[in-house]
Scaffold this active site. Sequence first.
Site, PDB file in Angstrom:
ATOM      1  N   SER A 134      70.064  34.017  64.834  1.00 59.40           N
ATOM      2  CA  SER A 134      69.154  33.143  64.089  1.00 59.40           C
ATOM      3  C   SER A 134      69.308  31.704  64.571  1.00 59.40           C
ATOM      4  CB  SER A 134      69.499  33.165  62.592  1.00 59.40           C
ATOM      5  OG  SER A 134      69.337  34.435  62.045  1.00 59.40           O
ATOM      6  N   GLU A 164      68.012  32.470  70.373  1.00 63.02           N
ATOM      7  CA  GLU A 164      66.938  33.200  71.052  1.00 63.02           C
ATOM      8  C   GLU A 164      65.808  32.240  71.415  1.00 63.02           C
ATOM      9  OE1 GLU A 164      66.847  36.306  72.331  1.00 63.02           O
ATOM     10  OE2 GLU A 164      65.104  35.285  73.147  1.00 63.02           O
ATOM     11  N   LYS A 219      69.350  24.809  70.735  1.00 67.72           N
ATOM     12  CA  LYS A 219      68.187  25.552  70.233  1.00 67.72           C
ATOM     13  C   LYS A 219      67.225  24.624  69.498  1.00 67.72           C
ATOM     14  CE  LYS A 219      65.341  28.556  68.948  1.00 67.72           C
ATOM     15  NZ  LYS A 219      64.385  29.189  69.827  1.00 67.72           N
ATOM     16  N   LYS A 266      48.764  21.864  76.631  1.00 68.14           N
ATOM     17  CA  LYS A 266      47.427  22.292  76.234  1.00 68.14           C
ATOM     18  C   LYS A 266      47.133  21.701  74.847  1.00 68.14           C
ATOM     19  CE  LYS A 266      43.801  25.052  76.583  1.00 68.14           C
ATOM     20  NZ  LYS A 266      42.748  24.771  77.542  1.00 68.14           N
ATOM     21  N   CYS A 275      58.702  28.441  63.857  1.00 66.40           N
ATOM     22  CA  CYS A 275      59.871  27.723  64.385  1.00 66.40           C
ATOM     23  C   CYS A 275      59.718  26.215  64.533  1.00 66.40           C
ATOM     24  CB  CYS A 275      60.249  28.307  65.739  1.00 66.40           C
ATOM     25  SG  CYS A 275      60.766  30.017  65.609  1.00 66.40           S
ATOM     26  N   LYS A 278      59.789  23.993  61.292  1.00 65.84           N
ATOM     27  CA  LYS A 278      61.051  24.233  60.575  1.00 65.84           C
ATOM     28  C   LYS A 278      62.240  23.613  61.340  1.00 65.84           C
ATOM     29  CE  LYS A 278      62.849  28.517  61.230  1.00 65.84           C
ATOM     30  NZ  LYS A 278      64.146  28.492  61.903  1.00 65.84           N
ATOM     31  N   LYS A 338      48.971  31.859  67.354  1.00 67.85           N
ATOM     32  CA  LYS A 338      48.652  31.850  68.784  1.00 67.85           C
ATOM     33  C   LYS A 338      48.165  33.242  69.124  1.00 67.85           C
ATOM     34  CE  LYS A 338      52.181  32.122  71.750  1.00 67.85           C
ATOM     35  NZ  LYS A 338      53.512  32.102  72.404  1.00 67.85           N
TER      36      LYS A 338
HETATM   37  N1  LIG Z   1      60.045  34.228  65.400  1.00 70.48           N
HETATM   38  C1  LIG Z   1      60.434  33.737  66.563  1.00 70.48           C
HETATM   39  O1  LIG Z   1      59.686  33.711  67.520  1.00 70.48           O
HETATM   40  C2  LIG Z   1      61.838  33.220  66.738  1.00 70.48           C
HETATM   41  C3  LIG Z   1      62.287  32.938  68.030  1.00 70.48           C
HETATM   42  C4  LIG Z   1      63.592  32.470  68.191  1.00 70.48           C
HETATM   43  C5  LIG Z   1      64.422  32.307  67.089  1.00 70.48           C
HETATM   44  N2  LIG Z   1      63.960  32.591  65.841  1.00 70.48           N
HETATM   45  C6  LIG Z   1      64.900  32.495  64.726  1.00 70.48           C
HETATM   46  O2  LIG Z   1      65.370  33.826  64.451  1.00 70.48           O
HETATM   47  C7  LIG Z   1      65.601  33.997  63.042  1.00 70.48           C
HETATM   48  C8  LIG Z   1      64.801  35.173  62.525  1.00 70.48           C
HETATM   49  O3  LIG Z   1      63.429  34.888  62.690  1.00 70.48           O
HETATM   50  P1  LIG Z   1      62.316  36.001  62.497  1.00 70.48           P
HETATM   51  O4  LIG Z   1      61.033  35.396  62.928  1.00 70.48           O
HETATM   52  O5  LIG Z   1      62.779  37.270  63.121  1.00 70.48           O
HETATM   53  O6  LIG Z   1      62.349  36.173  60.903  1.00 70.48           O
HETATM   54  P2  LIG Z   1      61.725  37.366  60.043  1.00 70.48           P
HETATM   55  O7  LIG Z   1      61.483  36.829  58.698  1.00 70.48           O
HETATM   56  O8  LIG Z   1      60.608  38.011  60.812  1.00 70.48           O
HETATM   57  O9  LIG Z   1      62.905  38.454  59.978  1.00 70.48           O
HETATM   58  C9  LIG Z   1      64.104  38.262  59.280  1.00 70.48           C
HETATM   59  C10 LIG Z   1      64.480  39.575  58.598  1.00 70.48           C
HETATM   60  O10 LIG Z   1      65.789  39.442  58.045  1.00 70.48           O
HETATM   61  C11 LIG Z   1      65.852  40.233  56.867  1.00 70.48           C
HETATM   62  N3  LIG Z   1      66.986  39.824  56.041  1.00 70.48           N
HETATM   63  C12 LIG Z   1      67.189  38.646  55.409  1.00 70.48           C
HETATM   64  N4  LIG Z   1      68.382  38.643  54.786  1.00 70.48           N
HETATM   65  C13 LIG Z   1      68.955  39.845  55.011  1.00 70.48           C
HETATM   66  C14 LIG Z   1      70.193  40.438  54.645  1.00 70.48           C
HETATM   67  N5  LIG Z   1      71.091  39.759  53.917  1.00 70.48           N
HETATM   68  N6  LIG Z   1      70.442  41.689  55.056  1.00 70.48           N
HETATM   69  C15 LIG Z   1      69.553  42.379  55.800  1.00 70.48           C
HETATM   70  N7  LIG Z   1      68.366  41.876  56.194  1.00 70.48           N
HETATM   71  C16 LIG Z   1      68.067  40.611  55.806  1.00 70.48           C
HETATM   72  C17 LIG Z   1      64.507  39.997  56.210  1.00 70.48           C
HETATM   73  O11 LIG Z   1      64.201  41.037  55.286  1.00 70.48           O
HETATM   74  C18 LIG Z   1      63.562  39.961  57.436  1.00 70.48           C
HETATM   75  O12 LIG Z   1      62.974  41.223  57.685  1.00 70.48           O
HETATM   76  C19 LIG Z   1      65.263  32.657  62.405  1.00 70.48           C
HETATM   77  O13 LIG Z   1      66.434  31.904  62.303  1.00 70.48           O
HETATM   78  C20 LIG Z   1      64.319  32.022  63.416  1.00 70.48           C
HETATM   79  O14 LIG Z   1      64.351  30.625  63.346  1.00 70.48           O
HETATM   80  C21 LIG Z   1      62.694  33.059  65.647  1.00 70.48           C
HETATM   81  O1  LIG Z   2      50.523  23.765  75.318  1.00 75.91           O
HETATM   82  C1  LIG Z   2      50.664  24.261  74.196  1.00 75.91           C
HETATM   83  C2  LIG Z   2      51.661  25.211  73.895  1.00 75.91           C
HETATM   84  C3  LIG Z   2      51.759  25.684  72.600  1.00 75.91           C
HETATM   85  N1  LIG Z   2      50.899  25.278  71.640  1.00 75.91           N
HETATM   86  C4  LIG Z   2      51.031  25.804  70.268  1.00 75.91           C
HETATM   87  O2  LIG Z   2      52.374  25.676  69.859  1.00 75.91           O
HETATM   88  C5  LIG Z   2      52.728  26.714  68.964  1.00 75.91           C
HETATM   89  C6  LIG Z   2      53.985  27.422  69.421  1.00 75.91           C
HETATM   90  O3  LIG Z   2      53.727  28.136  70.606  1.00 75.91           O
HETATM   91  P1  LIG Z   2      54.882  28.866  71.424  1.00 75.91           P
HETATM   92  O4  LIG Z   2      55.990  27.927  71.639  1.00 75.91           O
HETATM   93  O5  LIG Z   2      54.258  29.444  72.620  1.00 75.91           O
HETATM   94  O6  LIG Z   2      55.273  30.075  70.448  1.00 75.91           O
HETATM   95  P2  LIG Z   2      56.546  30.329  69.503  1.00 75.91           P
HETATM   96  O7  LIG Z   2      56.637  31.783  69.309  1.00 75.91           O
HETATM   97  O8  LIG Z   2      56.467  29.455  68.307  1.00 75.91           O
HETATM   98  O9  LIG Z   2      57.813  29.913  70.387  1.00 75.91           O
HETATM   99  C7  LIG Z   2      58.539  28.702  70.190  1.00 75.91           C
HETATM  100  O10 LIG Z   2      59.451  28.855  69.124  1.00 75.91           O
HETATM  101  C8  LIG Z   2      60.372  29.945  69.303  1.00 75.91           C
HETATM  102  C9  LIG Z   2      61.169  30.063  68.030  1.00 75.91           C
HETATM  103  O11 LIG Z   2      62.246  29.195  67.978  1.00 75.91           O
HETATM  104  C10 LIG Z   2      61.228  29.653  70.530  1.00 75.91           C
HETATM  105  O12 LIG Z   2      62.160  30.712  70.715  1.00 75.91           O
HETATM  106  C11 LIG Z   2      60.327  29.523  71.752  1.00 75.91           C
HETATM  107  O13 LIG Z   2      61.107  29.192  72.907  1.00 75.91           O
HETATM  108  C12 LIG Z   2      59.310  28.423  71.489  1.00 75.91           C
HETATM  109  O14 LIG Z   2      58.367  28.349  72.580  1.00 75.91           O
HETATM  110  C13 LIG Z   2      51.509  27.645  68.903  1.00 75.91           C
HETATM  111  O15 LIG Z   2      50.747  27.356  67.754  1.00 75.91           O
HETATM  112  C14 LIG Z   2      50.731  27.283  70.151  1.00 75.91           C
HETATM  113  O16 LIG Z   2      49.368  27.534  70.023  1.00 75.91           O
HETATM  114  C15 LIG Z   2      49.911  24.350  71.933  1.00 75.91           C
HETATM  115  O17 LIG Z   2      49.137  23.971  71.062  1.00 75.91           O
HETATM  116  N2  LIG Z   2      49.822  23.869  73.202  1.00 75.91           N
END
Ligand SMILES: NC(=O)c1ccc[n+]([C@@H]2O[C@H](COP(=O)([O-])OP(=O)(O)OC[C@H]3O[C@@H](n4cnc5c(N)ncnc54)[C@H](O)[C@@H]3O)[C@@H](O)[C@H]2O)c1
Ligand SMILES: O=c1ccn([C@@H]2O[C@H](COP(=O)(O)OP(=O)(O)O[C@H]3O[C@H](CO)[C@@H](O)[C@H](O)[C@H]3O)[C@@H](O)[C@H]2O)c(=O)[nH]1
Length: 461
Positions: A134, A164, A219, A266, A275, A278, A338
């Site tokens: 996380s 991640e 991160k 873009k 993300c 937050k 997106k």
């Molecule tokens: N979504 C992304 O693209 C992304 C990318 C990189 C990092 N992150 C980070 O990764 C983390 C997870 O993000 P996400 O988008 O997967 O969230 P999410 O809400 O999709 O998934 C989290 C899951 O954890 C479960 N959960 C919570 N507490 C629990 C517990 N005590 N025991 C078991 N399960 C439990 C929830 O029920 C939920 O299904 C966050 O910290 C986020 O900032 C997200």
């Molecule tokens: O040139 C750009 C690029 C992105 N976006 C917008 O920015 C937001 C985020 O896009 P993107 O970063 O591609 O997707 P996420 O899944 O939110 O990924 C970001 O957030 C994740 C969660 O932390 C990280 O792991 C990734 O590295 C980071 O790119 C979206 O609404 C996009 O449409 C723009 O408007 N213009």
Amino acid sequence: MSFNIKKICCIGAGYVGGPTMSVVAQQCPHIQITIVDVNVERIAAWNDENLDNLPVYEPGLTQIVAEARGRNLFFSTDVDKAVDEADMIFISVNTPTKNYGKGKGMAADLKYIELCARQIASVAKTDKIIVEKSTLPVRTAAALKSILDHTGNGVNFHILSNPEFLAEGTAIQDLLAPDRVLIGGENQEAIDTLVKIYQNWVPDTNILTTNLWSSELSKLTANAFLAQRVSSINSISELCEKTGANVDEVSKAIGMDTRIGSKFLKASVGFGGSCFQKDILNLVYIARSYGLNEVADYWDQVIIMNDHQKQRFADNIIQTLYNTVSGKKITFLGWAFKKDTNDTRESAAIYVADYLLSEQAEITIYDPKVTAERIYADLDYLNTRSPEENRALVKVVNDPIQACQDAHAIAVLTEWDEFKNYDWYTIKHQMKRPAFIFDGRKLLNRKYLEDLGFKYYAIGE
Ligand SMILES: NC(=O)c1ccc[n+]([C@@H]2O[C@H](COP(=O)([O-])OP(=O)(O)OC[C@H]3O[C@@H](n4cnc5c(N)ncnc54)[C@H](O)[C@@H]3O)[C@@H](O)[C@H]2O)c1
Ligand SMILES: O=c1ccn([C@@H]2O[C@H](COP(=O)(O)OP(=O)(O)O[C@H]3O[C@H](CO)[C@@H](O)[C@H](O)[C@H]3O)[C@@H](O)[C@H]2O)c(=O)[nH]1
């Protein structure tokens, strides 16, 4: 030297835990991986025989789950059992912005993380490596260690930070070929153990190890820098609209400078996703908590700019439609934050819709991957009006052409590829006149649409 890892448990089967661990399982058939979650429906969906019903939509994900599930990849609600059996535990639970008490609206809510730590401590009978997957505020590992060490059964826990960096919509390719894998830790043997897992498919040069705090802070910093680029180009998009410059041309011109680079330039209706906002709010909160007000204000501006971009997109629609949208049908193409994802968290579409609904617009929405239930839940969550009012003013349909029928205006909120290939001739002829398009993604072809008779407005032109 490294520890022998036979079983991994991942707590949290969401957008990160699900795809990430599916890829680890696919690449490491010798390791048994169990992803656990308290959400029974989510786990049932991950176990659904029909792979179209997986809870996360990501291109390429179904094939990977099909290959590994039941072989060395399992989804379960039995958290205690999976934790007990695992040599290594990834914590991948949500860390949303706190919506109560101290730090409300800014700090990350760490209650789910703490619950995981306490559960691990109470169940564990053997030594374990705990991996923070996380996104967490810098120095969270110290709190985790304290909980684990003081409530555990005398077992040893090594904590690693392994943030991640996948982006939704491209998660599988990001996981299979990451720019870098970042591992922060104190215990070299634990670090080497996680490095060895990634070495199954990631080249050594892309695996970076650091101390715990650098990893945690990197991160938040990476997301802040990426979001800052979007806000920077969006700020220029407004200036383009006033001056006759075209923001795509400006992006290209500056991006060709290798010191700047072309990615994340873009212009759009504003960034969304779970993300960026937050994590920046959290960074601002941390900076303020150390008394670093200039640092906090600097990053806060990225969010202020993003809010402004969403607001002015809505304002422009209202102004152009002769200063009123009351009773007018406006069609939204796209609701996801997106393309290529069914995730709508913090999507700009939610806020644009909310502004327009407050002006009594009637909105019809089409998104290829987002359900009506999700859209109404997003609007209800804002609490601006009652769920009944939201349902009276907003229609969600499955057919894009029907969505546009009799509309005064179309707003493109997500850059889904399919929107480019619609029968725009037919759409035009079924709309009210003049037929307006507001392209929040700069996706469509101005010349083609203007030749068809549309009044076409795009961000930054
Ligand atoms: N979504 C992304 O693209 C992304 C990318 C990189 C990092 N992150 C980070 O990764 C983390 C997870 O993000 P996400 O988008 O997967 O969230 P999410 O809400 O999709 O998934 C989290 C899951 O954890 C479960 N959960 C919570 N507490 C629990 C517990 N005590 N025991 C078991 N399960 C439990 C929830 O029920 C939920 O299904 C966050 O910290 C986020 O900032 C997200
Ligand atoms: O040139 C750009 C690029 C992105 N976006 C917008 O920015 C937001 C985020 O896009 P993107 O970063 O591609 O997707 P996420 O899944 O939110 O990924 C970001 O957030 C994740 C969660 O932390 C990280 O792991 C990734 O590295 C980071 O790119 C979206 O609404 C996009 O449409 C723009 O408007 N213009």
